[in-house]
Design an enzyme around this catalytic site. Structure first.
Site, short mmCIF file in Angstrom:
data_model
loop_
_atom_site.label_atom_id
_atom_site.label_comp_id
_atom_site.label_asym_id
_atom_site.label_seq_id
_atom_site.Cartn_x
_atom_site.Cartn_y
_atom_site.Cartn_z
N THR A 11 15.59 3.15 -4.47
CA THR A 11 14.64 3.58 -3.42
C THR A 11 14.57 2.54 -2.31
O THR A 11 14.59 1.34 -2.57
CB THR A 11 13.23 3.87 -4.00
OG1 THR A 11 12.35 4.20 -2.91
CG2 THR A 11 12.65 2.72 -4.79
N SER A 12 14.48 3.05 -1.07
CA SER A 12 14.39 2.16 0.09
C SER A 12 13.00 1.54 0.19
O SER A 12 12.81 0.59 0.95
CB SER A 12 14.71 2.94 1.38
OG SER A 12 13.80 4.02 1.50
N CYS A 57 1.28 38.52 -3.63
CA CYS A 57 0.65 38.93 -2.36
C CYS A 57 1.66 39.32 -1.29
O CYS A 57 1.27 39.74 -0.20
CB CYS A 57 -0.26 37.81 -1.85
SG CYS A 57 0.65 36.41 -1.19
N CYS A 60 -3.74 32.19 -2.21
CA CYS A 60 -2.89 32.74 -3.27
C CYS A 60 -2.41 31.57 -4.13
O CYS A 60 -1.90 30.58 -3.61
CB CYS A 60 -1.69 33.49 -2.69
SG CYS A 60 -0.63 34.15 -3.99
N GLN A 97 10.53 9.74 -7.33
CA GLN A 97 10.30 10.39 -6.04
C GLN A 97 11.27 11.55 -5.87
O GLN A 97 11.21 12.29 -4.90
CB GLN A 97 10.52 9.40 -4.90
CG GLN A 97 9.57 8.22 -4.94
CD GLN A 97 10.03 7.11 -4.00
OE1 GLN A 97 9.75 7.13 -2.81
NE2 GLN A 97 10.77 6.15 -4.53
N CYS A 129 3.38 29.97 -3.48
CA CYS A 129 3.06 30.82 -2.34
C CYS A 129 2.43 29.97 -1.25
O CYS A 129 1.56 29.13 -1.51
CB CYS A 129 2.11 31.93 -2.78
SG CYS A 129 1.79 33.08 -1.43
N VAL A 169 13.23 15.06 -6.34
CA VAL A 169 12.77 16.43 -6.57
C VAL A 169 13.86 17.26 -7.24
O VAL A 169 13.69 18.46 -7.44
CB VAL A 169 12.34 17.10 -5.23
CG1 VAL A 169 11.21 16.33 -4.57
CG2 VAL A 169 13.53 17.24 -4.26
N ASN A 203 19.41 -2.03 -6.40
CA ASN A 203 19.75 -1.40 -5.12
C ASN A 203 20.87 -2.22 -4.49
O ASN A 203 20.74 -3.44 -4.38
CB ASN A 203 18.50 -1.40 -4.19
CG ASN A 203 18.65 -0.46 -3.01
OD1 ASN A 203 19.73 -0.37 -2.41
ND2 ASN A 203 17.58 0.23 -2.66
N HIS A 255 6.84 13.54 -5.69
CA HIS A 255 7.10 14.37 -4.50
C HIS A 255 7.41 15.82 -4.86
O HIS A 255 8.00 16.55 -4.06
CB HIS A 255 8.23 13.75 -3.67
CG HIS A 255 7.86 12.43 -3.07
ND1 HIS A 255 8.77 11.55 -2.54
CD2 HIS A 255 6.64 11.84 -2.91
CE1 HIS A 255 8.13 10.46 -2.10
NE2 HIS A 255 6.84 10.61 -2.32
P1 OAD Z 1 16.06 6.68 0.60
O1 OAD Z 1 17.19 7.52 1.11
O2 OAD Z 1 15.05 6.25 1.58
O3 OAD Z 1 16.65 5.37 -0.07
C1 OAD Z 1 17.69 5.43 -1.00
C2 OAD Z 1 17.97 4.02 -1.44
O4 OAD Z 1 18.92 4.09 -2.48
C3 OAD Z 1 18.55 3.11 -0.35
O5 OAD Z 1 17.80 1.90 -0.32
C4 OAD Z 1 19.97 2.85 -0.83
O6 OAD Z 1 20.41 1.51 -0.53
C5 OAD Z 1 19.86 3.04 -2.31
N1 OAD Z 1 21.09 3.49 -2.97
C6 OAD Z 1 22.11 4.23 -2.47
N2 OAD Z 1 23.04 4.45 -3.41
C7 OAD Z 1 22.59 3.84 -4.54
C8 OAD Z 1 23.10 3.72 -5.87
N3 OAD Z 1 24.25 4.28 -6.24
N4 OAD Z 1 22.36 3.02 -6.77
C9 OAD Z 1 21.18 2.45 -6.42
N5 OAD Z 1 20.65 2.53 -5.19
C10 OAD Z 1 21.35 3.22 -4.26
O7 OAD Z 1 15.42 7.48 -0.62
P2 OAD Z 1 13.98 7.28 -1.27
O8 OAD Z 1 13.59 5.85 -1.28
O9 OAD Z 1 13.98 8.03 -2.53
O10 OAD Z 1 10.35 12.13 0.41
O11 OAD Z 1 13.10 8.04 -0.22
C11 OAD Z 1 11.74 8.22 -0.47
C12 OAD Z 1 11.30 9.56 0.06
O12 OAD Z 1 11.69 9.70 1.41
C13 OAD Z 1 11.96 10.76 -0.61
O13 OAD Z 1 11.35 11.09 -1.84
C14 OAD Z 1 11.76 11.82 0.39
C15 OAD Z 1 12.16 11.05 1.64
O14 OAD Z 1 11.64 11.51 2.82
C16 OAD Z 1 9.94 13.35 0.68
O15 OAD Z 1 10.72 14.27 0.90
C17 OAD Z 1 8.46 13.48 0.64
#
Ligand code: OAD
Length: 260
Positions: free
Chosen positions: A203-204, A165, A145, A114, A140, A116, A228, A132
């Site tokens: 990931t959360s 453009c 475009c 996820q 653009c 970027v 996590n 993502h």
């Molecule tokens: P989050 O910020 O929601 O979650 C990050 C997770 O990583 C949390 O559950 C933390 O407990 C855990 N964490 C923190 N430090 C860590 C470490 N050192 N090792 C392992 N885990 C750790 O991020 P994402 O789940 O990636 O989307 O969020 C998903 C999407 O929400 C992102 O891609 C972004 C955001 O809005 C878009 O921008 C479309």
């Protein structure tokens, strides 16, 4: 290895039980799913961590939505320039390197991220599926475009106007309310369908459809390990929850494949 690292490594080794070690050594068909936590140890803030997460300081609706861009494009682009600057100063960490090792050692293993920031690719991960988008891609914003480019110059702010453009360029990331890239999503879903083993790290699990992938794999009979420090909606359902950082747990998993 420093004493603190040794201690952390010993702690995670105790969390890896024989069943998990045996499974990895059998080299199952593996899917690795990562989120912002993986890059936290590179100094890139996550989105939702209470004190440091980006969304504790900024509102997603004000910065990461088509409506926000429409209302105040300069503000949104300034924020993405700031994030690119931060990422340009960051390096892949031990977690990214371990993902690359796992992908290389496990036949057919694939990475779905996820993130970027492009740090997986900088660590050498091949064929990453970016659900993502990528902050270094620009496209653009003008309807009709099709200009799109990769902005690899990490020392200068990204250009703002389209060379084709003249309209405004936007980051090639998915904003709230937008659809995920169809091909990436279809590939990720297919990988979850056939995976024997899924590693979910940093990931959360609060953003769909990415959050549904491990559950889909579980339904198909895959074994799932979550990495996590905090618990998530997946923790209960996963076969293992390694409550530690990805920079500690992922190298420990990759090391299992080096052992004779
Ligand atoms: P989050 O910020 O929601 O979650 C990050 C997770 O990583 C949390 O559950 C933390 O407990 C855990 N964490 C923190 N430090 C860590 C470490 N050192 N090792 C392992 N885990 C750790 O991020 P994402 O789940 O990636 O989307 O969020 C998903 C999407 O929400 C992102 O891609 C972004 C955001 O809005 C878009 O921008 C479309």
């Amino acid at each position: 290895m420093q004493a603190a690292d040794r201690q952390r490594f010993a702690a995670v080794s105790m969390m890896i039980d024989d069943r998990l070690a045996e499974l990895i050594r059998r080299r199952p068909r593996t899917l690795v799913l990562t989120g912002a936590g993986l890059s936290a140890e590179s100094g890139i803030p996550t989105f939702r961590d209470a004190q440091t997460g980006l969304w504790s300081r900024y509102s997603p609706a004000e910065l990461a939505s088509p409506e926000a861009f429409e209302a105040d494009p300069e503000r949104v682009l300034d924020w993405y320039d700031w994030r690119r600057e931060l990422i340009a100063r960051s390096r892949p960490n031990a977690g990214h390197t371990a993902v690359k090792r796992l992908l290389d050692a496990l036949p057919g293993a694939r990475l779905v991220t996820q993130n970027v920031d492009g740090l997986h690719q900088l660590a050498g991960a091949r064929d990453a599926i970016e659900l993502h988008g990528n902050i270094w891609r620009l496209r653009c914003a003008a309807p009709g475009c099709r200009h799109e480019r990769y902005w690899s110059d990490r020392t200068a702010p990204a250009p703002r106007s389209c060379p084709d453009c003249g309209k405004i360029l936007r980051p090639g990331v998915v904003w709230f309310g937008e659809s995920l890239p169809a091909q990436a999503l279809a590939s990720a879903w297919q990988l979850a369908e056939v995976a024997e083993f899924v590693i979910v790290a940093g990931t959360s699990g609060l953003v769909h459809p990415a959050a549904a992938l491990p559950f889909h794999a579980l339904e198909q009979g895959a074994r799932v390990v979550e990495i996590n420090p905090d618990r998530t909606a997946l923790s209960q359902a996963a076969h293992w929850h390694l409550a530690c950082s990805s920079g500690t747990a992922l190298p420990a998993l990759a090391d299992l494949l080096d052992a004779p």
